[in-house]
Design a protein around this motif. Sequence first.
Motif, PDB file in Angstrom:
ATOM      1  N   GLY A   1       0.964  -1.196  -0.053  1.00 33.00           N
ATOM      2  CA  GLY A   1      -0.148  -0.035   0.011  1.00 33.00           C
ATOM      3  C   GLY A   1       1.124   1.206   0.155  1.00 33.00           C
ATOM      4  N   ILE A   2       0.412   2.175  -0.726  1.00 28.47           N
ATOM      5  CA  ILE A   2       0.959   3.539  -0.805  1.00 28.47           C
ATOM      6  C   ILE A   2      -0.155   4.543  -0.187  1.00 28.47           C
ATOM      7  CG2 ILE A   2       1.580   5.537  -2.247  1.00 28.47           C
ATOM      8  CD1 ILE A   2       2.527   3.631  -4.330  1.00 28.47           C
ATOM      9  N   ALA A   3       0.257   5.271   0.786  1.00 29.54           N
ATOM     10  CA  ALA A   3      -0.634   6.210   1.222  1.00 29.54           C
ATOM     11  C   ALA A   3      -0.175   7.752   1.152  1.00 29.54           C
ATOM     12  CB  ALA A   3      -0.860   6.081   2.642  1.00 29.54           C
ATOM     13  N   VAL A   4      -0.780   8.610   0.849  1.00 31.33           N
ATOM     14  CA  VAL A   4      -0.478  10.140   0.932  1.00 31.33           C
ATOM     15  C   VAL A   4      -1.376  11.174   1.358  1.00 31.33           C
ATOM     16  CG1 VAL A   4       0.284  12.008  -0.775  1.00 31.33           C
ATOM     17  CG2 VAL A   4       0.655   9.651  -1.509  1.00 31.33           C
ATOM     18  N   SER A   5      -0.801  12.053   2.156  1.00 24.75           N
ATOM     19  CA  SER A   5      -1.628  12.878   2.754  1.00 24.75           C
ATOM     20  C   SER A   5      -1.081  14.257   3.075  1.00 24.75           C
ATOM     21  CB  SER A   5      -2.552  12.404   4.276  1.00 24.75           C
ATOM     22  OG  SER A   5      -3.495  13.267   4.645  1.00 24.75           O
ATOM     23  N   GLY A   6      -1.800  15.375   2.787  1.00 23.78           N
ATOM     24  CA  GLY A   6      -0.919  16.705   2.929  1.00 23.78           C
ATOM     25  C   GLY A   6      -1.594  17.813   2.498  1.00 23.78           C
ATOM     26  N   TYR A   7      -0.757  18.886   2.707  1.00 21.59           N
ATOM     27  CA  TYR A   7      -1.379  20.128   2.271  1.00 21.59           C
ATOM     28  C   TYR A   7      -0.665  20.607   0.813  1.00 21.59           C
ATOM     29  CZ  TYR A   7      -3.068  20.332   6.804  1.00 21.59           C
ATOM     30  OH  TYR A   7      -3.682  20.061   8.325  1.00 21.59           O
ATOM     31  N   ALA A   8      -1.391  20.209  -0.288  1.00 24.41           N
ATOM     32  CA  ALA A   8      -0.753  20.739  -1.457  1.00 24.41           C
ATOM     33  C   ALA A   8      -0.698  22.159  -1.815  1.00 24.41           C
ATOM     34  CB  ALA A   8      -1.426  19.786  -2.587  1.00 24.41           C
ATOM     35  N   GLY A   9      -1.568  22.891  -1.355  1.00 23.95           N
ATOM     36  CA  GLY A   9      -1.806  24.272  -1.265  1.00 23.95           C
ATOM     37  C   GLY A   9      -3.093  24.568  -2.029  1.00 23.95           C
ATOM     38  N   PRO A  10      -3.489  25.623  -2.055  1.00 23.96           N
ATOM     39  CA  PRO A  10      -2.813  27.017  -1.757  1.00 23.96           C
ATOM     40  C   PRO A  10      -2.476  27.129  -0.318  1.00 23.96           C
ATOM     41  CG  PRO A  10      -4.802  27.710  -2.503  1.00 23.96           C
ATOM     42  CD  PRO A  10      -4.670  26.191  -2.475  1.00 23.96           C
ATOM     43  N   ASP A  11      -3.292  26.650   0.325  1.00 21.89           N
ATOM     44  CA  ASP A  11      -3.475  26.725   1.990  1.00 21.89           C
ATOM     45  C   ASP A  11      -2.652  25.586   2.865  1.00 21.89           C
ATOM     46  OD1 ASP A  11      -4.998  29.053   1.717  1.00 21.89           O
ATOM     47  OD2 ASP A  11      -6.741  27.816   1.413  1.00 21.89           O
ATOM     48  N   GLY A  12      -2.226  25.857   3.791  1.00 19.78           N
ATOM     49  CA  GLY A  12      -1.704  25.171   4.787  1.00 19.78           C
ATOM     50  C   GLY A  12      -2.760  24.595   5.873  1.00 19.78           C
ATOM     51  N   GLY A  13      -2.312  23.883   6.921  1.00 24.23           N
ATOM     52  CA  GLY A  13      -3.048  23.487   7.905  1.00 24.23           C
ATOM     53  C   GLY A  13      -3.464  24.630   8.926  1.00 24.23           C
ATOM     54  N   GLU A  14      -4.718  24.298   9.603  1.00 25.92           N
ATOM     55  CA  GLU A  14      -4.935  25.238  10.448  1.00 25.92           C
ATOM     56  C   GLU A  14      -3.955  25.346  11.720  1.00 25.92           C
ATOM     57  OE1 GLU A  14      -9.047  24.055  11.799  1.00 25.92           O
ATOM     58  OE2 GLU A  14      -9.804  24.632   9.631  1.00 25.92           O
ATOM     59  N   ASP A  15      -3.190  24.312  11.843  1.00 27.64           N
ATOM     60  CA  ASP A  15      -2.128  24.152  12.916  1.00 27.64           C
ATOM     61  C   ASP A  15      -1.224  24.845  12.664  1.00 27.64           C
ATOM     62  OD1 ASP A  15      -1.224  22.543  10.898  1.00 27.64           O
ATOM     63  OD2 ASP A  15      -1.029  20.595  12.276  1.00 27.64           O
ATOM     64  N   GLY A  16      -1.054  25.422  11.307  1.00 27.38           N
ATOM     65  CA  GLY A  16       0.356  26.012  11.144  1.00 27.38           C
ATOM     66  C   GLY A  16       1.163  25.329  10.295  1.00 27.38           C
ATOM     67  N   THR A  17       0.801  23.932   9.794  1.00 25.71           N
ATOM     68  CA  THR A  17       1.647  23.298   9.030  1.00 25.71           C
ATOM     69  C   THR A  17       1.605  24.019   7.626  1.00 25.71           C
ATOM     70  OG1 THR A  17       0.982  21.204  10.015  1.00 25.71           O
ATOM     71  CG2 THR A  17       1.855  21.119   7.720  1.00 25.71           C
ATOM     72  N   PRO A  18       2.775  24.509   6.999  1.00 26.16           N
ATOM     73  CA  PRO A  18       2.796  25.019   5.770  1.00 26.16           C
ATOM     74  C   PRO A  18       2.273  24.352   4.443  1.00 26.16           C
ATOM     75  CG  PRO A  18       4.877  24.334   6.480  1.00 26.16           C
ATOM     76  CD  PRO A  18       3.974  23.842   7.564  1.00 26.16           C
ATOM     77  N   ALA A  19       1.633  25.241   3.495  1.00 27.68           N
ATOM     78  CA  ALA A  19       1.410  24.372   2.246  1.00 27.68           C
ATOM     79  C   ALA A  19       2.742  23.804   1.599  1.00 27.68           C
ATOM     80  CB  ALA A  19       0.730  25.513   1.336  1.00 27.68           C
ATOM     81  N   GLY A  20       2.297  22.624   1.041  1.00 25.79           N
ATOM     82  CA  GLY A  20       3.476  21.760   0.362  1.00 25.79           C
ATOM     83  C   GLY A  20       4.074  20.927   1.375  1.00 25.79           C
ATOM     84  N   THR A  21       3.428  20.574   2.472  1.00 24.13           N
ATOM     85  CA  THR A  21       4.094  19.738   3.421  1.00 24.13           C
ATOM     86  C   THR A  21       2.956  18.250   3.059  1.00 24.13           C
ATOM     87  OG1 THR A  21       4.280  21.163   5.236  1.00 24.13           O
ATOM     88  CG2 THR A  21       4.106  19.001   5.820  1.00 24.13           C
ATOM     89  N   ILE A  22       3.695  17.387   2.597  1.00 23.48           N
ATOM     90  CA  ILE A  22       2.973  15.837   2.340  1.00 23.48           C
ATOM     91  C   ILE A  22       3.558  14.930   3.028  1.00 23.48           C
ATOM     92  CG2 ILE A  22       2.334  14.398   0.481  1.00 23.48           C
ATOM     93  CD1 ILE A  22       2.274  16.857  -1.378  1.00 23.48           C
ATOM     94  N   TRP A  23       2.871  14.069   3.699  1.00 22.38           N
ATOM     95  CA  TRP A  23       3.151  12.631   4.407  1.00 22.38           C
ATOM     96  C   TRP A  23       3.180  11.456   3.511  1.00 22.38           C
ATOM     97  CZ3 TRP A  23       6.183  11.523   8.225  1.00 22.38           C
ATOM     98  CH2 TRP A  23       6.290  12.411   9.308  1.00 22.38           C
ATOM     99  N   PHE A  24       4.028  10.619   3.423  1.00 17.36           N
ATOM    100  CA  PHE A  24       3.880   9.481   2.797  1.00 17.36           C
ATOM    101  C   PHE A  24       4.228   8.094   3.412  1.00 17.36           C
ATOM    102  CE2 PHE A  24       5.612  12.991   0.283  1.00 17.36           C
ATOM    103  CZ  PHE A  24       4.952  12.732  -1.234  1.00 17.36           C
ATOM    104  N   ALA A  25       3.430   7.069   3.138  1.00 13.91           N
ATOM    105  CA  ALA A  25       3.651   5.817   3.848  1.00 13.91           C
ATOM    106  C   ALA A  25       3.653   4.621   2.790  1.00 13.91           C
ATOM    107  CB  ALA A  25       2.600   5.752   4.837  1.00 13.91           C
ATOM    108  N   TRP A  26       4.594   3.780   2.886  1.00 11.09           N
ATOM    109  CA  TRP A  26       4.504   2.822   1.956  1.00 11.09           C
ATOM    110  C   TRP A  26       4.608   1.450   2.962  1.00 11.09           C
ATOM    111  CZ3 TRP A  26       7.675   6.799   1.623  1.00 11.09           C
ATOM    112  CH2 TRP A  26       7.620   7.583   0.647  1.00 11.09           C
TER     113      TRP A  26
END
Length: 164
Positions: A98-123
């Motif tokens: 399995g591949i999983a992807v979750s993040g803030y591609a943009g234009p906005d980041g997270g309400e918690d201050g995580t910047p746009a462009g932050t993306i987590w991956f799991a394999w």
Amino acid sequence: MTTPSLSIANELGRLLTEKKLQLATAESCTGGMIASSLCAAENTPAFYGSGFVTFTDEAKMIMLGVSRETLTAHTAVSEQAVIEMAAGAVRQSQAHIGIAVSGYAGPDGGEDGTPAGTIWFAWQLADNSVHTRVKQFTGDSEANIKEATNYALGRLIRLLAESD
């Protein structure tokens, strides 16, 4: 802007087919682009059968079994969330990997201050080992989605090569 590479998807497909492995995907911010790339590859049914696009927290819980506690404590854009997403994709599809992807591609980041462009991956690999990475992409949302797609597929190729 980078375009998802059909050559990456074809290379991954050949590797998975050679190893007789099936892949499932769990995507959030990439919105199905990983699945689309895999579906454009040669002989797709030999290595890819299921993809889940779970953009909301509710979808992640219902479709993939991500726990409410994880989403509350860590948010959907976290290492723990993508680990559970990858496991859920494998469990729901009965695939090997399995591949999983979750993040803030943009234009906005997270309400918690995580910047746009932050993306987590799991394999999650066939031996049930799980590998994770977080990347910070700097393009606009479309470019970040394409970069994340290429990264997710390319990194799986490397992980499969290392597991030989």
